[in-house]
Enzyme design. Sequence first.
Site, mmCIF file in Angstrom:
data_model
loop_
_atom_site.group_PDB
_atom_site.id
_atom_site.type_symbol
_atom_site.label_atom_id
_atom_site.label_comp_id
_atom_site.label_asym_id
_atom_site.label_seq_id
_atom_site.Cartn_x
_atom_site.Cartn_y
_atom_site.Cartn_z
ATOM 1 N N LYS A 22 0.738 -0.672 0.000
ATOM 2 C CA LYS A 22 -0.306 0.432 -0.160
ATOM 3 C C LYS A 22 0.810 1.182 -0.246
ATOM 4 C CE LYS A 22 -3.578 -0.138 1.932
ATOM 5 N NZ LYS A 22 -4.834 -0.914 3.606
ATOM 6 N N ARG A 92 -3.116 3.046 8.609
ATOM 7 C CA ARG A 92 -3.617 1.545 7.844
ATOM 8 C C ARG A 92 -2.249 0.920 7.705
ATOM 9 N NH1 ARG A 92 -7.528 2.517 3.733
ATOM 10 N NH2 ARG A 92 -8.807 4.485 4.230
ATOM 11 N N GLY A 101 -7.673 -7.655 4.411
ATOM 12 C CA GLY A 101 -8.667 -7.761 5.397
ATOM 13 C C GLY A 101 -8.104 -8.240 6.597
ATOM 14 N N MET A 103 -4.867 -7.640 8.661
ATOM 15 C CA MET A 103 -4.189 -6.643 9.437
ATOM 16 C C MET A 103 -5.177 -5.148 9.446
ATOM 17 S SD MET A 103 -0.201 -7.098 8.630
ATOM 18 C CE MET A 103 -0.658 -6.719 7.032
ATOM 19 N N ARG A 335 -3.144 -1.941 -6.302
ATOM 20 C CA ARG A 335 -2.538 -3.001 -6.298
ATOM 21 C C ARG A 335 -2.784 -4.457 -7.455
ATOM 22 N NH1 ARG A 335 -5.522 -5.607 -0.576
ATOM 23 N NH2 ARG A 335 -8.167 -5.561 -1.537
ATOM 24 N N HIS A 451 -2.091 -43.501 -1.339
ATOM 25 C CA HIS A 451 -2.164 -44.561 -2.629
ATOM 26 C C HIS A 451 -3.483 -43.604 -2.783
ATOM 27 C CE1 HIS A 451 -5.096 -47.003 -3.935
ATOM 28 N NE2 HIS A 451 -4.075 -47.560 -4.695
ATOM 29 N N ARG A 557 3.380 -46.850 -13.765
ATOM 30 C CA ARG A 557 3.211 -48.236 -12.580
ATOM 31 C C ARG A 557 3.050 -49.296 -12.379
ATOM 32 N NH1 ARG A 557 2.306 -43.057 -9.384
ATOM 33 N NH2 ARG A 557 4.575 -42.816 -7.654
ATOM 34 N N ARG A 613 7.914 -49.007 -14.998
ATOM 35 C CA ARG A 613 8.223 -49.601 -14.231
ATOM 36 C C ARG A 613 8.252 -50.745 -13.670
ATOM 37 N NH1 ARG A 613 7.255 -46.548 -8.261
ATOM 38 N NH2 ARG A 613 5.665 -47.536 -8.182
ATOM 39 N N GLU A 749 16.639 -43.685 -5.555
ATOM 40 C CA GLU A 749 14.881 -43.090 -4.527
ATOM 41 C C GLU A 749 15.604 -43.509 -3.315
ATOM 42 O OE1 GLU A 749 11.314 -45.239 -5.511
ATOM 43 O OE2 GLU A 749 12.223 -47.005 -6.166
ATOM 44 N N SER A 768 15.884 -41.981 -13.004
ATOM 45 C CA SER A 768 14.878 -41.150 -12.726
ATOM 46 C C SER A 768 14.402 -40.609 -11.569
ATOM 47 C CB SER A 768 13.413 -41.820 -13.261
ATOM 48 O OG SER A 768 12.245 -41.118 -12.957
ATOM 49 N N GLY A 770 13.292 -40.821 -7.887
ATOM 50 C CA GLY A 770 11.320 -40.598 -7.249
ATOM 51 C C GLY A 770 11.885 -40.766 -5.932
ATOM 52 N N THR A 771 11.702 -38.819 -6.273
ATOM 53 C CA THR A 771 11.396 -38.580 -4.643
ATOM 54 C C THR A 771 10.672 -38.091 -3.507
ATOM 55 O OG1 THR A 771 10.535 -37.038 -5.997
ATOM 56 C CG2 THR A 771 13.063 -35.734 -5.826
ATOM 57 N N ASN A 772 9.651 -39.619 -3.978
ATOM 58 C CA ASN A 772 8.703 -39.682 -2.664
ATOM 59 C C ASN A 772 9.678 -40.715 -1.619
ATOM 60 O OD1 ASN A 772 7.077 -38.733 -3.782
ATOM 61 N ND2 ASN A 772 6.274 -40.487 -5.255
ATOM 62 N N ASP A 773 10.040 -42.074 -2.424
ATOM 63 C CA ASP A 773 11.071 -42.069 -1.537
ATOM 64 C C ASP A 773 12.054 -41.792 -0.564
ATOM 65 O OD1 ASP A 773 9.564 -45.130 -0.725
ATOM 66 O OD2 ASP A 773 9.325 -45.219 -3.107
ATOM 67 N N CYS A 836 10.081 -38.455 -11.100
ATOM 68 C CA CYS A 836 9.010 -38.952 -11.341
ATOM 69 C C CYS A 836 8.107 -38.675 -10.148
ATOM 70 C CB CYS A 836 8.903 -40.603 -12.639
ATOM 71 S SG CYS A 836 9.747 -42.100 -11.283
ATOM 72 N N TYR A 855 14.357 -33.500 -17.482
ATOM 73 C CA TYR A 855 12.903 -33.668 -17.112
ATOM 74 C C TYR A 855 12.107 -34.193 -16.439
ATOM 75 C CZ TYR A 855 12.520 -38.753 -17.161
ATOM 76 O OH TYR A 855 12.913 -40.307 -17.259
HETATM 77 C C1 PEP Z 1 8.831 -42.024 -5.410
HETATM 78 O O1 PEP Z 1 8.978 -43.128 -4.763
HETATM 79 O O2 PEP Z 1 8.722 -40.720 -6.021
HETATM 80 C C2 PEP Z 1 8.298 -42.746 -6.727
HETATM 81 C C3 PEP Z 1 7.599 -41.648 -8.156
HETATM 82 O O3 PEP Z 1 7.429 -44.170 -6.863
HETATM 83 P P1 PEP Z 1 6.675 -44.011 -6.017
HETATM 84 O O4 PEP Z 1 5.377 -43.655 -5.505
HETATM 85 O O5 PEP Z 1 5.579 -45.514 -6.633
HETATM 86 O O6 PEP Z 1 7.115 -45.324 -4.374
HETATM 87 MG MG MG Z 2 8.969 -45.200 -4.871
#
Ligand code: PEP
Ligand code: MG
Length: 883
Positions: A22, A92, A101, A103, A335, A451, A557, A613, A749, A768, A770-773, A836, A855
């Site tokens: 502001k 203000r 809104g 503050m 703004r 899942h 998968r 996979r 992973e 690739s 597997g950033t989850n694991d 992935c 990628y």
């Molecule tokens: C992961 O682990 O990032 C992955 C892509 O495999 P999943 O989620 O199936 O374990």
């Molecule tokens: Mg995995």
Amino acid sequence: MPKYVYNFSEGSAELKSLLGGKGAGLAEMARISIPVPLGFTITTQACNDYISNRHTFPEGLLDQVESALDQLEKQMGKSLGAATNPLLVSVRSGAVISMPGMMDTILNLGLNDRSVVALAEASNNERFAWDSYRRFIQMYGDIVLGIDHNYFENSIAKLKDSKKITNDTDLDVSDLMELVSVYKEIIDKQGQSFPKDPREQLYKAIEAVFNSWDNPRAVTYRRHNEIPNDLGTAVNIQSMVFGNMGNTSATGVGFTRNPSNGKKELYGEYLINAQGEDVVAGIRTPKELSNLKNDIPDAFDQLIKTMSILENHYRQAQDIEFTIQEGKLYLLQTRTAKTTSAASLKIARDMVEEGLISKQEAILRLDPKALSQLLHPMVDPKAKIDVLATGLAASPGAGQGKVIFDADEAVEMAKSGEKVILVRWETTPDDIHGVIASQGVLTVHGGMTSHAAVVARGMGKPAVTGCNQISLNSKLGQFQVGEVIVRQGDEITVDGTTGQIILGHVDLVEPDISQDFQLVMSWADQIRTLGVRANADNAQDAAKAVEYGAEGIGLCRTEHMFMETDRLPYVQDAIVSDDKKTIDQALSAIEKMQKQDFKEIFTQMGSLPVTIRLLDPPLHEFLPSVDELNEQIEDLDAQGVSEDELKQKKEILARVLSFQEANPMLGARGVRLGIIRPDLYILQTRAIIQAALEVKEQTKIEPMVEIMIPLVGFETELQISKDLILQVADEVFKQYGQSIEFKIGTMIEVPRACVVADKIAPLADFFSFGTNDLTQMTLGFSRDDAEGKFIPQYLEKSILEKNPFETIDVEGVGQLMKMARDRARSVNPDLKLGICGEHGGDPASIKFANNVVDYVSCSPFRVPLARLAAAQAALENKEGFNL
Ligand code: PEP
Ligand code: MG
């Protein structure tokens, strides 16, 4: 001593981080000669110093305020709260990132029993003066003294009732005077006092605004919108202009373009003879802005001209607040307008076509996450909603239907034309048919990579997961939140964009992919260098992926194919049976089905790469439940069946029990499964290669096959799997008398794989991540539990900045990924790298990925978001942003 105070004439848009949005806007408007009431801004740094100084003004601040006030008084020819011709100011808040809104703001400051009389004289409008005074006491009481505003509202309501009037504007001078004394009594009764001294009023108001940075709603808003807690708010002190001085005065808000559809047209509303809070409070119904042309023609012309100057100056659609005092227009705020996604796209496209901005600027302005508004039904922002509980916003969009607790019943009800919402403790692959049949999914347990989350995102279905505010009793056919019981068949709405569970039916806005969308996406594709693929497990998802612009499948998968209800009995036979013939028959049945799946996917994807996979989940996930087996044994026993039959069942139970693991996520899954049960990987490889050869034969297009091994941590694991795949492929080639090229790669992973990436890389065509694991194992956080247990507190206590299952933990997981990249490429410079895990569809993670991999791969519905985020990352890199 820091410079804590800036006169509007000293500031500019560039000083936004110091002056707040502001303050910077007011200074910028003053700089380009747009009429703004004079004033000055106290910096965000002053607020931060005040907070860290145990809520006392930092040294030098008040001196600087005094000298700025002195200057303001000279410019205005008035003194704050004086007994003749008094200066009144507004105080203000103004954060760097707009928090509408959240503050506090105080208007008409400087009024007391003396100056109100002076104001009446100076304005020649007694009613206006007393109306301003009662408003000031009310705001001051509420905001500075913390007195519940209902006390004040109730007393106005009572007075209006007794006088049988409905509008505040019908209160006359004596009514307003009476209100002033009633308000003062309210304050006294609360053990507080209303200060007569304008200086005291001002200092207390500044403190109140500083303190409002940490009020609960502001803190919640920041958490929700990922705004850092240490930015602080600026305070703007500005001479008052009055929209409540009669019929040539007004107050209003406007947008330079329509914020819901983006059209270049007049949009806004105003109230004659009113102050700003009347518009916000909704006490009187404002008029549409176009009517101002008749009500106050001169001011209308000034407004139109000003809006156009502002938009051309900022080259962004603007959202403004204005006041007209006796025919003269003043801007109080400008703004960047917050608009719907559809409007943002249209505005971006139009502004490029109008020559106002470049394509690059257009791309940088769009919010990748908001794009999902265009791909999914959303809760109508205008709808009144009754929020029952909030969980994780796991898959965007909104769906509604009757609550159902069982996947089979969900399918039955859907068949009979009912819309259903599947509510489960958590979903397993066994529930997949129920997820498909439902309009949305709600789970009590499980995080962003659970899942339910992964599958729903893949299908573009709304999902709220980890909603542990609800207690579920599916046996009774109900769940409960506090006192509210929701029974099977009751209607709810699941909003996977916000994580909210809403009682009953609400209006939804349908998705709308416009030409603007396609065009802007094509600009993004020209700019980005990062590839975007999709995670898809069947032909339908693959088709969606291509429609949304994916350049291939980065993760198929295959266990999702194994888990389908009609296949599970075969899979169970293959695992539990000790009869070779039964096992062989089961495996061959599964192989046929898998081959058909792969053929459909390859046909859909044409010559685009498809990364398949091999089987990943732990074996026991395929097996019948121990409880059910125990029940069956008890029943058989009671029925007095033969010893043999009972023995058979008991043997199955013993085998199932032998597969149980204390830590299945760290157990016999991924490549480990392929090593202990090579027949499964052999079957899958055969199905893949045969499918590819047959599709090539039929379509004359050679599928680009990439076979991927999960959970590799040792190079020997990959070596054994690779040898097996090559051997099976060779056999199929011989059998078919034909061959195709294909690649073999691995998921990265397991943290160990990052460390020994130089040993694994010579064996792989691609990695690739597997950033989850990788997140689960690097942080030691269970991907199934952590988000429901301690991550919220970790975020609150700033141990974590973001949920690491949503946005890559750059300092930890990210460093491992970079190490893996460098070590791997040192021995295999051509190695292709991708991501992935779910992070592949998260804008912040994509910015990181842009510098690390070739990628990203994400669910089909997140592909447009990823294309846009990748283009932004490329531009930010170019412009020398430090990522
Ligand atoms: C992961 O682990 O990032 C992955 C892509 O495999 P999943 O989620 O199936 O374990
Ligand atoms: Mg995995």
